[in-house]
Design a protein around this motif. Structure first.
Motif, short mmCIF file in Angstrom:
data_model
loop_
_atom_site.label_atom_id
_atom_site.label_comp_id
_atom_site.label_asym_id
_atom_site.label_seq_id
_atom_site.Cartn_x
_atom_site.Cartn_y
_atom_site.Cartn_z
N CYS A 25 0.83 -1.21 0.00
CA CYS A 25 0.00 0.00 0.00
C CYS A 25 0.87 1.27 0.00
CB CYS A 25 -0.91 -0.03 1.22
SG CYS A 25 -2.09 1.30 1.29
N ARG A 26 1.92 1.27 0.78
CA ARG A 26 2.77 2.45 0.91
C ARG A 26 3.39 2.86 -0.43
NH1 ARG A 26 5.96 1.19 5.40
NH2 ARG A 26 4.42 2.22 6.66
N GLU A 27 3.49 1.92 -1.38
CA GLU A 27 4.10 2.20 -2.68
C GLU A 27 3.05 2.42 -3.78
OE1 GLU A 27 6.53 -1.23 -3.21
OE2 GLU A 27 7.85 -0.70 -1.57
N CYS A 28 1.80 2.54 -3.40
CA CYS A 28 0.71 2.69 -4.37
C CYS A 28 0.53 4.16 -4.76
CB CYS A 28 -0.59 2.16 -3.75
SG CYS A 28 -2.03 2.28 -4.84
N VAL A 29 0.17 4.38 -5.99
CA VAL A 29 -0.06 5.74 -6.48
C VAL A 29 -1.25 6.40 -5.78
CG1 VAL A 29 -1.57 5.11 -8.41
CG2 VAL A 29 -0.12 7.12 -8.60
N HIS A 30 -2.18 5.62 -5.26
CA HIS A 30 -3.39 6.16 -4.63
C HIS A 30 -3.19 6.57 -3.17
CE1 HIS A 30 -5.64 4.99 -8.13
NE2 HIS A 30 -5.24 3.74 -7.99
N ASP A 45 -1.76 13.13 10.19
CA ASP A 45 -1.61 12.13 11.25
C ASP A 45 -1.69 10.69 10.74
OD1 ASP A 45 -4.25 12.40 10.55
OD2 ASP A 45 -5.02 12.07 12.58
N GLY A 46 -1.65 10.48 9.46
CA GLY A 46 -1.73 9.12 8.94
C GLY A 46 -1.83 9.09 7.43
N TYR A 47 -2.56 8.10 6.96
CA TYR A 47 -2.69 7.88 5.52
C TYR A 47 -4.16 7.73 5.14
CZ TYR A 47 2.22 6.56 6.10
OH TYR A 47 3.55 6.55 6.41
N ARG A 48 -4.44 7.91 3.86
CA ARG A 48 -5.77 7.69 3.33
C ARG A 48 -5.62 7.11 1.93
NH1 ARG A 48 -10.63 9.29 4.65
NH2 ARG A 48 -9.85 10.76 6.18
N CYS A 49 -6.49 6.17 1.60
CA CYS A 49 -6.49 5.62 0.24
C CYS A 49 -7.21 6.62 -0.66
CB CYS A 49 -7.20 4.26 0.20
SG CYS A 49 -7.33 3.60 -1.48
N GLY A 50 -6.53 7.11 -1.67
CA GLY A 50 -7.12 8.06 -2.59
C GLY A 50 -8.17 7.43 -3.49
N LEU A 51 -8.16 6.11 -3.62
CA LEU A 51 -9.13 5.42 -4.46
C LEU A 51 -10.45 5.19 -3.72
CD1 LEU A 51 -9.46 4.08 -7.26
CD2 LEU A 51 -8.70 1.95 -6.20
N THR A 52 -10.35 4.67 -2.49
CA THR A 52 -11.56 4.36 -1.73
C THR A 52 -11.94 5.43 -0.73
OG1 THR A 52 -10.35 3.21 0.04
CG2 THR A 52 -11.01 1.89 -1.89
#
Length: 106
Positions: free
Chosen positions: A66-71, A77-84
């Motif tokens: 996931c950390r290497e994904c374009v999305h 304070d963290g991460y978010r999936c740009g796709l979902t």
């Protein structure tokens, strides 16, 4: 060339004997080792089949970390999936993503 194959045969025999000796110390019989070998082979085949099925159902798309994904979006304070749009914990960003897409070349 011949001496190399003899060396590998001797090495394999030593490893095999070591495994048998270690198994005997733990109360395992040769049949137990054979069964464990069959189970390991079945597990490898099962995992291969599972991964092939996942890729087939996913349109043969690759999956990756996931950390290497374009999305992946890095937020304060963290991460978010740009796709979902799903928020992701730091630990989740190191997991495998089935919606993974390779980053675009710079």
């Amino acid at each position: 060339m011949r001496s190399t194959s003899v060396l590998f045969e001797r090495l394999a025999a030593l490893v095999h004997q070591s495994v048998r000796d270690d198994a005997a110390r733990h109360g395992l019989l040769p049949i137990h080792l054979q069964v464990l070998g069959y189970l390991a082979q079945a597990a490898r085949q099962g995992l291969h089949a599972l991964l092939a099925t996942l890729q087939r159902h996913n349109g043969r798309r690759a999956f990756g970390v996931c950390r290497e994904c374009v999305h992946l979006l890095v937020e304060g304070d963290g991460y978010r999936c740009g796709l979902t749009g799903e928020p992701l914990a730091t630990a989740q960003a190191s997991k495998i993503c089935r919606e993974w897409t390779a980053p675009r070349a710079a």
